[in-house]
Design an enzyme around this catalytic site. Sequence first.
Site, short mmCIF file in Angstrom:
data_model
loop_
_atom_site.label_atom_id
_atom_site.label_comp_id
_atom_site.label_asym_id
_atom_site.label_seq_id
_atom_site.Cartn_x
_atom_site.Cartn_y
_atom_site.Cartn_z
CE1 TYR A 33 1.13 -0.27 4.38
CE2 TYR A 33 0.03 1.86 4.39
CZ TYR A 33 0.87 0.94 4.99
OH TYR A 33 1.45 1.25 6.19
CE LYS A 147 3.16 3.36 3.16
NZ LYS A 147 3.23 3.40 4.61
CD GLU A 179 10.14 1.68 10.40
OE1 GLU A 179 9.99 2.66 9.66
OE2 GLU A 179 9.89 0.52 10.04
CG LEU A 203 8.19 2.45 4.82
CD1 LEU A 203 7.73 1.16 4.17
CD2 LEU A 203 7.03 3.38 5.04
N1 PMP Z 1 7.67 3.77 9.00
C1 PMP Z 1 6.52 3.09 9.02
C2 PMP Z 1 6.50 1.72 9.62
C3 PMP Z 1 5.35 3.66 8.47
O1 PMP Z 1 4.20 2.97 8.47
C4 PMP Z 1 5.41 4.98 7.95
C5 PMP Z 1 4.17 5.65 7.44
N2 PMP Z 1 3.67 5.04 6.31
C6 PMP Z 1 6.63 5.65 7.95
C7 PMP Z 1 7.75 5.02 8.48
C8 PMP Z 1 6.75 7.04 7.37
O2 PMP Z 1 6.70 7.02 5.96
P1 PMP Z 1 6.16 8.28 5.14
O3 PMP Z 1 6.99 9.44 5.53
O4 PMP Z 1 6.35 7.88 3.72
O5 PMP Z 1 4.73 8.46 5.51
#
Ligand code: PMP
Length: 286
Positions: A33, A147, A179, A203
């Site tokens: 996603y 993702k 994270e 991610l």
């Molecule tokens: N890490 C994880 C596990 C996430 O789910 C997200 C949000 N989708 C992020 C980091 C941050 O990614 P982004 O800045 O692309 O929203």
Amino acid sequence: MSEIVYLDGKFLPAAEARVSVLDRGFIFGDGVYEVIPVYSRRAFRVAEHFRRLQKSLDAVRIANPMTAAEWIGLVDEIVARNAGEDQSVYLQVTRGVAKRDHAFPRDAIPTVLVMSGPLVTPPAEKIERGVPAVTATDYRWLRCDVKSVSLLANCLLRQHAVDAGADEVVLLREGYLTEGSSSNIFAVKGGTLLAPPKNHLVLPGITYDVVIELAQAKRVPLEVREVHESEVRAADELWLTSSTKEVLAITTLDGRPVASGRPGPVFKAMHRAFQDFKRDVMRAAA
Ligand code: PMP
């Protein structure tokens, strides 16, 4: 979520959208996603989001059902069909409908869902005061760079934070920062921004990249490297970043204040830079 969604080639009211119980997204969490923030009806960093989608699809061996240009057109269409200047577009691709069997079906057609809801960024109070976080062991799998819609571990970890009265978990794997449950985490020590490297354990956040670019542009000392738990606990500042949270200060960790317990100067400068950057990008796209 949205009034009108896109499901497998059709736009229809969300309440009428139906997916088979045999969809592998439902049965196995077999899909990927994206979440794309939309400011003033314009999708932010949209090319980057579709590059990441392609990487996720490649990693799980689902053929991309659309070109990047088709995806961008679809996002524009769903934004146009829904109310609100600022929206959060959610899209997912699953491996499709097939008899339940772990091995990939031969001829399943990927299921594509796109929906949009209001973009809810943090209220002023959270930006000014910061948010509480708690640490937890990162027990997710070893492909956190994908993702994936298989988010059970992330849900359990987020609930762990909620049960502790916190907004997010700061995940530690073998003594090092990875994270959050749905955000990337940065630390600041002695004016230097510390960022865990992009690898299979995190991610690759779109907001993470924006923050790194802004730090470089503003000449903030930056170290992209593994950050030890002891550095997390002794940090002057901790931040979380995501497409919907943008940049937010973490001001307590496990119930103890992070340094002064107030958002720090490096955060304040980055938050301002991020808002300016967003405005400039959207103006340029107008
Ligand atoms: N890490 C994880 C596990 C996430 O789910 C997200 C949000 N989708 C992020 C980091 C941050 O990614 P982004 O800045 O692309 O929203």
